[in-house]
Design a protein around this motif. Structure first.
Motif, PDB file in Angstrom:
ATOM      1  N   MET A 344       0.790  -1.228   0.000  1.00  0.00           N
ATOM      2  CA  MET A 344       0.000   0.000   0.000  1.00  0.00           C
ATOM      3  C   MET A 344       0.823   1.280   0.000  1.00  0.00           C
ATOM      4  O   MET A 344       0.311   2.334  -0.323  1.00  0.00           O
ATOM      5  CB  MET A 344      -0.943  -0.008   1.209  1.00  0.00           C
ATOM      6  CG  MET A 344      -1.810  -1.284   1.258  1.00  0.00           C
ATOM      7  SD  MET A 344      -3.271  -1.176   2.297  1.00  0.00           S
ATOM      8  CE  MET A 344      -2.584  -0.438   3.742  1.00  0.00           C
ATOM      9  N   VAL A 345       2.107   1.168   0.369  1.00  0.00           N
ATOM     10  CA  VAL A 345       2.892   2.398   0.504  1.00  0.00           C
ATOM     11  C   VAL A 345       4.076   2.439  -0.445  1.00  0.00           C
ATOM     12  O   VAL A 345       4.295   3.421  -1.130  1.00  0.00           O
ATOM     13  CB  VAL A 345       3.395   2.579   1.965  1.00  0.00           C
ATOM     14  CG1 VAL A 345       4.195   3.878   2.109  1.00  0.00           C
ATOM     15  CG2 VAL A 345       2.231   2.565   2.938  1.00  0.00           C
ATOM     16  N   ASP A 346       4.874   1.387  -0.487  1.00  0.00           N
ATOM     17  CA  ASP A 346       6.141   1.467  -1.202  1.00  0.00           C
ATOM     18  C   ASP A 346       6.536   0.111  -1.772  1.00  0.00           C
ATOM     19  O   ASP A 346       7.011  -0.767  -1.052  1.00  0.00           O
ATOM     20  CB  ASP A 346       7.226   1.973  -0.225  1.00  0.00           C
ATOM     21  CG  ASP A 346       8.580   2.138  -0.896  1.00  0.00           C
ATOM     22  OD1 ASP A 346       8.703   1.850  -2.113  1.00  0.00           O
ATOM     23  OD2 ASP A 346       9.533   2.541  -0.198  1.00  0.00           O
ATOM     24  N   LYS A 347       6.384  -0.045  -3.073  1.00  0.00           N
ATOM     25  CA  LYS A 347       6.691  -1.309  -3.733  1.00  0.00           C
ATOM     26  C   LYS A 347       8.201  -1.596  -3.793  1.00  0.00           C
ATOM     27  O   LYS A 347       8.621  -2.676  -4.197  1.00  0.00           O
ATOM     28  CB  LYS A 347       6.091  -1.325  -5.145  1.00  0.00           C
ATOM     29  CG  LYS A 347       4.587  -1.677  -5.179  1.00  0.00           C
ATOM     30  CD  LYS A 347       4.363  -3.148  -4.853  1.00  0.00           C
ATOM     31  CE  LYS A 347       2.897  -3.529  -4.711  1.00  0.00           C
ATOM     32  NZ  LYS A 347       2.104  -3.451  -5.926  1.00  0.00           N
ATOM     33  N   GLU A 348       9.009  -0.594  -3.396  1.00  0.00           N
ATOM     34  CA  GLU A 348      10.452  -0.833  -3.307  1.00  0.00           C
ATOM     35  C   GLU A 348      10.819  -1.522  -1.993  1.00  0.00           C
ATOM     36  O   GLU A 348      11.902  -2.080  -1.876  1.00  0.00           O
ATOM     37  CB  GLU A 348      11.217   0.502  -3.367  1.00  0.00           C
ATOM     38  CG  GLU A 348      10.985   1.309  -4.632  1.00  0.00           C
ATOM     39  CD  GLU A 348      11.596   0.624  -5.834  1.00  0.00           C
ATOM     40  OE1 GLU A 348      12.785   0.281  -5.765  1.00  0.00           O
ATOM     41  OE2 GLU A 348      10.860   0.403  -6.835  1.00  0.00           O
ATOM     42  N   ALA A 349       9.927  -1.437  -1.017  1.00  0.00           N
ATOM     43  CA  ALA A 349      10.228  -1.969   0.323  1.00  0.00           C
ATOM     44  C   ALA A 349       9.710  -3.394   0.415  1.00  0.00           C
ATOM     45  O   ALA A 349       8.569  -3.633   0.812  1.00  0.00           O
ATOM     46  CB  ALA A 349       9.581  -1.086   1.388  1.00  0.00           C
ATOM     47  N   SER A 350      10.544  -4.345   0.040  1.00  0.00           N
ATOM     48  CA  SER A 350      10.074  -5.736   0.014  1.00  0.00           C
ATOM     49  C   SER A 350       9.677  -6.184   1.418  1.00  0.00           C
ATOM     50  O   SER A 350      10.275  -5.758   2.412  1.00  0.00           O
ATOM     51  CB  SER A 350      11.165  -6.644  -0.555  1.00  0.00           C
ATOM     52  OG  SER A 350      12.323  -6.552   0.234  1.00  0.00           O
ATOM     53  N   PRO A 351       8.659  -7.039   1.496  1.00  0.00           N
ATOM     54  CA  PRO A 351       8.191  -7.492   2.810  1.00  0.00           C
ATOM     55  C   PRO A 351       9.297  -8.208   3.589  1.00  0.00           C
ATOM     56  O   PRO A 351      10.215  -8.798   3.005  1.00  0.00           O
ATOM     57  CB  PRO A 351       7.064  -8.475   2.466  1.00  0.00           C
ATOM     58  CG  PRO A 351       6.598  -8.069   1.107  1.00  0.00           C
ATOM     59  CD  PRO A 351       7.832  -7.596   0.393  1.00  0.00           C
ATOM     60  N   LEU A 352       9.195  -8.175   4.897  1.00  0.00           N
ATOM     61  CA  LEU A 352      10.134  -8.908   5.740  1.00  0.00           C
ATOM     62  C   LEU A 352       9.881 -10.402   5.619  1.00  0.00           C
ATOM     63  O   LEU A 352       8.733 -10.841   5.520  1.00  0.00           O
ATOM     64  CB  LEU A 352       9.957  -8.494   7.205  1.00  0.00           C
ATOM     65  CG  LEU A 352      10.231  -7.015   7.524  1.00  0.00           C
ATOM     66  CD1 LEU A 352       9.866  -6.724   8.976  1.00  0.00           C
ATOM     67  CD2 LEU A 352      11.692  -6.671   7.269  1.00  0.00           C
ATOM     68  N   SER A 353      10.932 -11.166   5.645  1.00  0.00           N
ATOM     69  CA  SER A 353      10.808 -12.623   5.629  1.00  0.00           C
ATOM     70  C   SER A 353      10.757 -13.150   7.062  1.00  0.00           C
ATOM     71  O   SER A 353      11.084 -12.423   8.020  1.00  0.00           O
ATOM     72  CB  SER A 353      12.006 -13.238   4.909  1.00  0.00           C
ATOM     73  OG  SER A 353      13.177 -12.979   5.657  1.00  0.00           O
TER      74      SER A 353
END
Lengths: 425, 425
Positions: A344-353
């Motif tokens: 929702m905010v930043d597609k550069e910020a990959s989710p945490l694993s």
């Protein structure tokens, strides 16, 4: 000559090698010598063959979890007033509850419940807020010490913008109470040490911050506070401190933000690039408290950016902004929040694993305490033994899958025992 | 003449009067006559004085919770593969697990674990997905029936875009299996009825949807499926159904979206205004599954908009997109997600309150089953008795505060017993 407290744990052993790699040793041996890990072995080296072995069979052994931010006096108001935002919630719920800790009897009762729950949890290290009350904070420290969990605990400082019954009269009185408290507790506890705890900038005048800085320089203890949690709070700080470029600067100008002053800042939901640069440069630890940030409608902290910049990040339960003390819950909340942030905010910020969340919960937060949060040789021996046998399943599971389930379904498994700093607790 | 199954429960009784009001009757009496609530009373009316009274003393009595969307065969993979998005997760985790249900022995084992957990939970009504396998689905229905929880359960239909081992050969074969299953199970269970279950548009060809529509028109049973969960999925549907203006239209054109066809659509994360209009007009129930939407990086459904438009909304655990079966968790996740939606997406969409979440978990979802989810007279008697005495606290708490805590700290309290449709289960 072996120490009588030296021993070996046997079971399936997990620990973070790096942010992206969890080591897993099936039927492994973790060796504890004088409270320090001597490493993990698939086969026990001959030199340790005389040590007592505690065989946990098919159970999972992980490093103890680290809670970098929690408020002990708010344990009793978990789940109450949850429809409020930060500043209203502080006024309507928190201050009224914290006022009760002027009464040592109430403190004893309320803090006992917190300490008991902390003891039952998988947490072996915690940074804990008390209240402004010296006597109550000393009661808290004694109870935490008795729990065996290694803690830093702080008497809170507040000399403005709080109700009279929860506001110290002025900077000098607040500082004097802090000095008394540090003097009273010096060397008194085995597992617990003090940490200087200005509540947050809106609660602490410039003279108070200067006093705390002097105290910190003199005694060298660490500092914990709150940073950039909520837009209204940040705007308030901007008005209170018009001369500083950002919220972090309001701590830094008093010398209470890292460098010679080991510092945890909770939240950092709205830290700008400039603020992140300061956190990185000053070696500040961010306590990421995703459940609290959600409950109080604060937002989602940009944890991926912190990690990319090499900022220290650990997790916090932030009772009672958060309602759940288990750091397992903070791990899954951190992952879930990061997924929403990515979407929702930043597609550069990959989710945490899952691996990254495990790292933050152990080695990431543990670093604030020194070499803590791993079983690599030289680390303090903090360990938790988990029994996931009640998590019935119809299919075979690999050990990494069992760890994943233990994290996500933590409230359905049993904690067999734990060790903090080499001692069973 | 009183029925032998008529009785009274005594305790602190809560139920939703409306979205914004939870009624609370301290030391109240809830009367059950022939499986139907005869209301809640502060003093027991004389006419019921002969009934047996089960006195639950200081415990909390709430309507049974309703789970509008869950996948029984995925119970075994909770917490696994959580670093994946929807379509990859389906391929890598879900399909491989669901394939195992071709084996009745595996189905018996895996579904027993699911049914046991459902029985232990506070859920009294659930809409449950099986797999494509008729035999396994009948085993599931039998186990659910034995659990006492009132369920609708569906044999899944899939004739495209799935691995061969999990894809029915063509529309006719899938429809024929569905007819056989409906015939086999007609009138067989007391607590469980069938629900037609096309997996989702990408898995079901137009001819299959037409067949299912004919079956639905003939037998009148309800339908459940998935809608607008994930951007990639929605784009896929757009390509598969270029002739429909939106995803909902792909169901509606086959007569499988509400009106004469009672329908639950899970997720609706990306429903547009136009799609919401269709949902409202057709009386479709949205199953809001916030934990799943977060775990699978889907996003946050605009629940405030659904409620403002008067669309029916209930909650779903969506095992194993969600990892937690308790609907209490779905309640707090719904609130938390709505807070992030308000903060990060739309300041017009006020966060959900605890009262609204309680409504959705009881009366909101319950309406799909008829008059279910309340203790108002005429509602089916679904009740849960909660013991929060293990939730120790140092301060007095009001009854509304105890309900709030029970919701947020549900994994720390005990479920004493529950009743579904007037029967203890």
């Amino acid at each position: 000559m072996m120490n009588v407290t030296d021993f070996v744990l046997k079971g399936h052993v997990f620990y973070s090698k790096s942010l992206n790699e969890i080591a897993c040793v099936a039927d492994g041996y973790v060796v504890c010598l004088e409270g320090i890990s001597a490493g993990v072995y698939a086969d026990l080296p001959d030199e340790y063959s005389e040590l007592p072995i505690y065989d946990f069979d098919d159970r999972l052994i992980i490093p103890g979890l680290v809670d970098l931010h929690t408020h002990a006096p708010q344990f009793a108001i978990r789940g109450l007033g949850t429809d409020l935002e930060l500043l209203d919630w502080l006024k309507e719920q928190v201050f009224a509850e914290e006022a009760k800790f002027a009464d040592a009897g109430y403190a004893e009762k309320a803090y006992s419940l917190f300490a008991d729950e902390l003891k039952r949890s998988a947490t072996t290290r915690a940074c804990v807020y008390g209240t402004i009350h010296v006597e109550a904070t000393e009661i808290l420290m004694q109870l935490l010490d008795d729990s065996g969990v290694c803690c830093m605990a702080g008497k809170v400082n507040t000399d403005r913008n709080a109700p009279n019954y929860l506001c110290e009269a002025d900077a000098a009185i607040s500082a004097e109470a802090t000095r008394k408290w540090l003097h009273d507790t010096a060397g008194r506890f085995r597992n617990v040490s003090p940490i200087i705890t200005p509540r947050f900038i809106p609660s602490c005048s410039d003279p108070l911050m200067d006093e705390l800085s002097k105290i910190q320089k003199k005694c060298g203890v660490a500092v914990q506070s709150h940073l950039s949690e909520n837009p209204d709070e940040i705007e308030w700080v901007r008005q209170l401190c018009p001369d500083t470029g950002n919220y972090a600067g309001a701590y830094a100008k008093h010398g209470l933000l890292g460098k010679g002053c080991p510092t945890i800042m909770a939240h950092c939901v709205y830290s700008t690039d400039e603020e992140m640069d300061i956190l990185k440069e000053n070696g500040v630890f961010v306590a990421h408290c995703p459940q609290s940030n959600t409950n109080l409608s604060s937002g989602i902290a940009p944890v991926r950016k912190f990690l990319d910049r090499g900022i220290h990040v650990g997790l916090g339960s932030d009772i009672a902004g958060g309602t759940s003390l288990p750091i397992f819950r903070a791990m899954t909340d951190a992952i879930q929040s990061s997924k929403l942030y990515w979407r929702m905010v930043d597609k550069e910020a990959s989710p945490l694993s899952t691996s990254e969340a495990f790292y933050m919960a152990t080695k990431g937060g543990g670093a604030f305490f020194g070499k803590v949060g791993s079983f690599e040789p030289g680390y303090a021996f903090d360990a938790v033994v988990l029994d996931d046998s009640s998590l019935d399943h119809p299919q075979p599971l690999s050990l990494p899958e069992r760890l994943d389930r233990a994290i996500y379904l933590h409230d359905e498994l049993q904690i067999c025992c734990k060790y903090a700093d080499g001692r069973r607790c």
